[in-house]
Design an enzyme around this catalytic site. Structure first.
Site, short mmCIF file in Angstrom:
data_model
loop_
_atom_site.label_atom_id
_atom_site.label_comp_id
_atom_site.label_asym_id
_atom_site.label_seq_id
_atom_site.Cartn_x
_atom_site.Cartn_y
_atom_site.Cartn_z
N SER A 165 0.86 -1.18 0.00
CA SER A 165 0.00 0.00 0.00
C SER A 165 0.89 1.23 0.00
O SER A 165 2.04 1.16 0.46
CB SER A 165 -0.88 0.02 1.26
N TYR A 202 -2.57 -0.67 10.25
CA TYR A 202 -2.52 -0.99 8.81
C TYR A 202 -1.17 -0.55 8.24
O TYR A 202 -0.53 -1.29 7.49
CB TYR A 202 -3.68 -0.28 8.11
#
Ligand code: NDP
Length: 247
Positions: free
Chosen positions: A142, A156
């Site tokens: 990501s 995350y």
């Protein structure tokens, strides 16, 4: 479309929806035989298998909960039995759970780490034992695996930093065997995880240079490139498909 991935067997985690489903479609369109896992979305997984078979491709879906990472090596065994080999592994399944440090529940931290990190480790640790020279591992990280862009995302963030670390280290581990390991780091992509509506989406768009969300197919194209014959001297790299988020 030409078939640069003909004769290749790919395994994609979380192929039932979102980015993973686009990757399954793209690899199949390029001629790969595609195995993919799903967690909850059995109907979507079955429909995708039917769609690929209708187009003359070969695909099979496997129920495999990434929150039980130690069971994932079984999937590798099933794929070997059903397809006779494994050439391309795409670690895509992932979840996002937010919250500030001091407020986030321990159970949420553990869930994110199990699915985004432990599952990637256990599946890859089994898969590389059966992959030969020319094998490809592509980890879906990501933009948040490179920097922190706001509050509430530390867990995350940490999980995707781990994916970035695995990618670089595994490239060093596996280079001698001719197995290439790379990461694709998406920016905001319109999926159920990150829908392009509401105030949150306005913030997401504002962080990109292009001022828009990406499409799942735009991530799948990058994965197909890294899996294909034009990427033979690329390993340990990170390809940001983020509309300029991390520019
Ligand atoms: P979605 O929520 O749309 O899809 C997630 C996929 O992962 C589904 O196929 C889901 O399968 C699977 N999955 C989730 N939990 C499990 C589980 N416990 N066991 C098995 N499979 C599971 O997410 P995206 O497509 O948006 O995300 C895909 C990847 O891309 C993730 O790693 C995510 O972190 C990353 N990413 C996404 C971005 C975005 O903006 N969308 C941005 C940056 C990275 P099922 O429904 O069958 O359980």
């Amino acid at each position: 479309m030409s078939k640069p991935l003909a004769q290749k067997v790919a395994l994609v985690t979380g192929g039932s929806r979102g980015i993973g489903a686009a990757i399954v479609r793209r690899l199949a369109a390029e001629g790969a035989q595609v195995a993919f896992t799903y967690g909850r979305s059995r109907k979507q997984a079955d429909a995708l298998v039917r769609e690929i078979r209708r187009h003359g491709g070969r695909a099979r879906a496997y129920a495999a909960d990434a929150a039980q990472p130690k069971l994932l090596p079984r999937v590798v065994k099933r794929v070997l039995k059903d397809f006779g080999g494994l050439d391309i592994l795409v670690n895509n399944a992932g979840v996002f759970l937010g919250g500030k440090i001091g407020e986030i529940k321990a159970a949420d931290y553990e869930q994110v780490m199990r699915i985004n990190v432990d599952a990637v480790f256990h599946l890859t640790n089994a898969a590389v034992r059966v992959m030969g020279p020319g094998g490809r591992i592509i980890n879906i990280g990501s933009v948040l695996g490179e920097r922190a862009t706001g509050p509430d995302m530390s867990v995350y963030n940490a999980s995707k930093f781990a994916v970035a670390g695995f990618t670089r280290s595994w490239a060093k581990d596996l280079g001698g065997r001719g197995i290439l390991v790379n990461a694709v780091q998406p920016g905001p992509i319109h999926t159920e995880m990150n829908p392009e509506t509401g105030a949150h989406a306005d913030f997401m768009r504002s962080m990109t240079a292009l001022g828009r969300y990406g499409r799942t197919e735009e991530v799948a194209g990058a994965v197909a490139f890294l899996a294909g014959p034009d990427a033979t001297y690329i390993t340990g790299a990170t390809l940001n498909v983020d509309g300029g988020w991390n520019a």
